[in-house]
Design a protein around this motif. Structure first.
Motif, PDB file in Angstrom:
ATOM      1  N   ARG A 122       0.826  -1.205   0.000  1.00 23.01           N
ATOM      2  CA  ARG A 122       0.000   0.000   0.000  1.00 23.01           C
ATOM      3  C   ARG A 122       0.865   1.262   0.000  1.00 23.01           C
ATOM      4  O   ARG A 122       0.561   2.254  -0.665  1.00 23.01           O
ATOM      5  CB  ARG A 122      -0.928   0.009   1.223  1.00 23.01           C
ATOM      6  CG  ARG A 122      -2.132  -0.927   1.091  1.00 23.01           C
ATOM      7  CD  ARG A 122      -2.941  -0.575  -0.120  1.00 23.01           C
ATOM      8  NE  ARG A 122      -4.250  -1.223  -0.153  1.00 23.01           N
ATOM      9  CZ  ARG A 122      -5.001  -1.299  -1.227  1.00 23.01           C
ATOM     10  NH1 ARG A 122      -4.543  -0.819  -2.389  1.00 23.01           N
ATOM     11  NH2 ARG A 122      -6.174  -1.874  -1.189  1.00 23.01           N
ATOM     12  N   TRP A 123       1.959   1.213   0.715  1.00 21.02           N
ATOM     13  CA  TRP A 123       2.892   2.353   0.749  1.00 21.02           C
ATOM     14  C   TRP A 123       3.500   2.569  -0.629  1.00 21.02           C
ATOM     15  O   TRP A 123       3.630   3.701  -1.090  1.00 21.02           O
ATOM     16  CB  TRP A 123       3.977   2.079   1.787  1.00 21.02           C
ATOM     17  CG  TRP A 123       4.984   3.183   1.939  1.00 21.02           C
ATOM     18  CD1 TRP A 123       4.901   4.286   2.730  1.00 21.02           C
ATOM     19  CD2 TRP A 123       6.249   3.270   1.248  1.00 21.02           C
ATOM     20  NE1 TRP A 123       6.019   5.070   2.596  1.00 21.02           N
ATOM     21  CE2 TRP A 123       6.863   4.470   1.681  1.00 21.02           C
ATOM     22  CE3 TRP A 123       6.911   2.473   0.313  1.00 21.02           C
ATOM     23  CZ2 TRP A 123       8.110   4.879   1.216  1.00 21.02           C
ATOM     24  CZ3 TRP A 123       8.151   2.881  -0.152  1.00 21.02           C
ATOM     25  CH2 TRP A 123       8.741   4.066   0.300  1.00 21.02           C
ATOM     26  N   GLN A 125       2.194   1.866  -3.532  1.00 18.67           N
ATOM     27  CA  GLN A 125       1.212   2.406  -4.465  1.00 18.67           C
ATOM     28  C   GLN A 125       1.052   3.919  -4.358  1.00 18.67           C
ATOM     29  O   GLN A 125       0.598   4.566  -5.298  1.00 18.67           O
ATOM     30  CB  GLN A 125      -0.146   1.721  -4.249  1.00 18.67           C
ATOM     31  CG  GLN A 125      -0.160   0.257  -4.675  1.00 18.67           C
ATOM     32  CD  GLN A 125      -1.504  -0.387  -4.429  1.00 18.67           C
ATOM     33  OE1 GLN A 125      -2.069  -0.295  -3.336  1.00 18.67           O
ATOM     34  NE2 GLN A 125      -2.053  -1.030  -5.448  1.00 18.67           N
ATOM     35  N   LYS A 126       1.419   4.484  -3.237  1.00 19.75           N
ATOM     36  CA  LYS A 126       1.282   5.928  -3.026  1.00 19.75           C
ATOM     37  C   LYS A 126       2.501   6.712  -3.521  1.00 19.75           C
ATOM     38  O   LYS A 126       2.497   7.947  -3.502  1.00 19.75           O
ATOM     39  CB  LYS A 126       1.067   6.213  -1.537  1.00 19.75           C
ATOM     40  CG  LYS A 126      -0.247   5.649  -0.989  1.00 19.75           C
ATOM     41  CD  LYS A 126      -0.352   5.877   0.509  1.00 19.75           C
ATOM     42  CE  LYS A 126      -1.635   5.254   1.078  1.00 19.75           C
ATOM     43  NZ  LYS A 126      -1.717   5.413   2.547  1.00 19.75           N
ATOM     44  N   GLN A 127       3.545   5.994  -3.919  1.00 20.39           N
ATOM     45  CA  GLN A 127       4.770   6.668  -4.342  1.00 20.39           C
ATOM     46  C   GLN A 127       4.711   7.032  -5.828  1.00 20.39           C
ATOM     47  O   GLN A 127       4.115   6.315  -6.633  1.00 20.39           O
ATOM     48  CB  GLN A 127       5.986   5.778  -4.062  1.00 20.39           C
ATOM     49  CG  GLN A 127       6.069   5.261  -2.634  1.00 20.39           C
ATOM     50  CD  GLN A 127       5.937   6.358  -1.596  1.00 20.39           C
ATOM     51  OE1 GLN A 127       6.617   7.395  -1.666  1.00 20.39           O
ATOM     52  NE2 GLN A 127       5.060   6.146  -0.620  1.00 20.39           N
ATOM     53  N   ARG A 128       5.347   8.125  -6.171  1.00 20.69           N
ATOM     54  CA  ARG A 128       5.326   8.610  -7.564  1.00 20.69           C
ATOM     55  C   ARG A 128       5.996   7.639  -8.525  1.00 20.69           C
ATOM     56  O   ARG A 128       5.632   7.558  -9.697  1.00 20.69           O
ATOM     57  CB  ARG A 128       6.017   9.978  -7.641  1.00 20.69           C
ATOM     58  CG  ARG A 128       5.262  11.086  -6.925  1.00 20.69           C
ATOM     59  CD  ARG A 128       6.001  12.407  -7.087  1.00 20.69           C
ATOM     60  NE  ARG A 128       5.281  13.500  -6.439  1.00 20.69           N
ATOM     61  CZ  ARG A 128       5.708  14.761  -6.418  1.00 20.69           C
ATOM     62  NH1 ARG A 128       6.860  15.081  -7.025  1.00 20.69           N
ATOM     63  NH2 ARG A 128       5.007  15.691  -5.805  1.00 20.69           N
ATOM     64  N   TYR A 130       5.971   4.438  -8.430  1.00 21.67           N
ATOM     65  CA  TYR A 130       5.333   3.113  -8.510  1.00 21.67           C
ATOM     66  C   TYR A 130       4.691   2.879  -9.872  1.00 21.67           C
ATOM     67  O   TYR A 130       3.951   3.728 -10.385  1.00 21.67           O
ATOM     68  CB  TYR A 130       4.268   2.965  -7.417  1.00 21.67           C
ATOM     69  CG  TYR A 130       3.469   1.682  -7.556  1.00 21.67           C
ATOM     70  CD1 TYR A 130       4.017   0.460  -7.196  1.00 21.67           C
ATOM     71  CD2 TYR A 130       2.170   1.710  -8.074  1.00 21.67           C
ATOM     72  CE1 TYR A 130       3.299  -0.721  -7.339  1.00 21.67           C
ATOM     73  CE2 TYR A 130       1.440   0.536  -8.213  1.00 21.67           C
ATOM     74  CZ  TYR A 130       2.008  -0.673  -7.846  1.00 21.67           C
ATOM     75  OH  TYR A 130       1.289  -1.831  -7.988  1.00 21.67           O
TER      76      TYR A 130
END
Length: 489
Positions: A122-123, A125-128, A130
């Motif tokens: 989940r972490w 998926q929030k990164q640019r 990813y």
């Protein structure tokens, strides 16, 4: 399959060997009277040194580690230091990328931290940076499957398709493997076959040899010989060719189920395909024949191994020691241990446990305790399995009071008993109708924070049918009363 045929199958060029004394290959039975040209000197047998096979903890990084591995090592160390996972990831947010997360999944997957794998995902998926990737989903599905989280594996499969990824062969292989970890094996195999047939109809998802290996082993473990034969035929008709993993996986499953003839049939097939055995092949054959007490064949395979390009490993000797012990062939087990040391192998803790159990089967409790005490005095980290082995020896030899005394002293020697320890003792005490010891055992469990549930009692007592009723087990867990009550019929 007789020993001569086996000799030709495993190692065709094998000639008469002096690897074992001639009497070593005679028919073995529990009442076999051995001549002792190779007998061990008692003095030599009184000292058994063991080494841990665990990697030593390092204070720094190994020079051969990649930068990604070094970073993941640092992340894991911080997580183990009780720092919140997301806090750790955010601290290194500028340098953590997909490859690091992939390695994190592997490390977290080695323990029961599957929920943390999802947190990392989940972490991510929030990164640019990813980008949805089949490899990530395949790894996550694999981790969830190994932990029995089949629904989570299915959710990840759906999530992957929703993210725009197109499932490939590796993803389907992971999904099939995940299903085969479920408890309902019949349903799991049915679903696996469904995915297998679906893969055949998708151009970019054609089954590969890994797919066949997974299914062949699964059906072999379920003793579905007809399905195994059908899959082998399907494999012959495909563009894939069986490899050593194909044959080893199926033979191992058959061997563990005692299906020796089917195992030998696969061995014959392997030989006909000019596929040479590796050390895994030799070890599984040795273990399978040993468990069935077909010692002439086991010894023949060992001779073949000594004449091959492969070298014996510790599991080779451990298996032979254990299986000779179960047949009460103490001198043969001791001979194998002596040969192992003469060949330059250092006993591991598993070797020592095998010796302890072997002496237990052979009514040599004092000898087993000598080895156990030697392991304690060595200063090496003691394992619960070693404690359990010694407790099992006491119980199988009708010495419950000695087992109880060892349990009371376990923490003094650096071992904290777990549910497997209590399950072993509960079964033994109940079978011996030692109500007072059962009551004390339940008090120990309560003190250690282990609450027995229905599954605990089913697993502990299922083998001899003394199953407590659910109300009694609940009462025993709370007040320490002995639940020696048969369920009403």
């Amino acid at each position: 399959m007789d020993a001569s045929m086996l000799q030709n199958l495993v190692f065709p060029s094998l000639q008469a060997s002096s690897a074992f004394p001639s009497s070593f290959t005679r028919h073995c039975s529990q009442n076999y009277s051995l001549t002792r040209p190779w007998s061990l000197q008692k003095k030599a047998m009184t000292q058994v040194s063991c080494v841990s096979t665990r990697r030593e903890k390092k204070t720094g990084f190994k020079s051969e580690k990649s930068e990604a591995e070094e970073l993941v090592y640092l992340l894991m160390r911080n997580m183990n230091g009780k720092e919140p996972l997301l806090k750790t990831l955010n601290k290194f947010v500028r340098i953590v990328r997909t490859e690091h997360c992939f390695l994190l999944f592997e490390e977290l997957g080695k323990s029961d931290k599957w929920l943390q794998c999802l947190e990392v995902f989940r972490w991510m998926q929030k990164q640019r940076w990813y980008v949805a990737d089949n490899g990530i989903y395949s790894k996550l599905i694999s981790v969830m499957g190994k932990k029995g989280q089949i629904r989570m594996a299915m959710w990840l499969f759906s999530e992957m398709r929703n993210s725009g990824c197109r499932p490939d062969t590796s993803v389907y292989n992971a999904l099939i493997t995940a299903h085969l970890h479920s408890r309902d094996k019949a349903k799991a195999l049915e679903k696996a076959l469904g995915y297998f047939e679906k893969m055949k109809g998708i151009e970019w998802c054609k089954p590969n040899i890994v797919t066949y290996n997974i299914l062949l082993r699964g059906f072999a473990q379920a003793r579905k010989v007809d399905k195994v034969n059908a899959l082998f035929k399907d494999l012959d008709d495909s563009i894939n060719s069986p490899d050593i993993y194909t044959y080893n996986g199926v033979m191992d499953a058959y061997g563990k189920n005692g299906m020796i003839r089917d195992m030998e049939s696969v061995l014959s097939r392997m030989k006909s395909k000019q596929c040479k055995p590796d050390i895994i092949t030799f070890n599984l054959l040795i273990d399978s024949y040993g468990k069935k007490q077909e010692f002439d064949k086991m010894e023949q395979v060992f001779k073949s191994l000594l004449h091959s390009k492969e070298k014996p490993t510790l599991p080779t000797f451990n298996s032979m020691i254990m299986n000779y012990g179960k047949a009460r062939l103490k001198e043969k087990a001791e001979y194998v241990f002596s040969k192992m040391k003469n060949m330059g192998y250092t006993p591991s803790f598993i070797t020592c446990e095998s010796l302890i159990i072997m002496y237990g089967f052979c009514d040599c409790v004092s000898r087993a305790r000598e080895i156990f005490d030697g392991m304690v005095q060595s200063g090496k980290e003691m394992k619960i399995s070693t404690l359990n082995a010694m407790l099992d020896v006491y119980c199988m030899n009708g010495l419950p009071m000695e087992a109880n005394m060892l349990l009371r002293n376990a923490k003094v020697i650096g071992i904290t008993p777990d549910s497997s320890t209590y399950k072993l003792l509960y079964k033994a005490y109940t079978k011996a109708n030692m109500k007072e010891l059962v009551q004390n055992l339940l008090k120990h469990m309560d003190r250690d924070g282990i609450v027995p549930n229905k599954r605990f009692f089913l697993e502990a007592l299922g083998s001899f049918g003394s199953l407590p009723a659910s109300k009694e087990t609940a009462s025993a867990a709370t007040v320490g009363r002995s639940p020696l009550v048969r369920p009403k019929t």
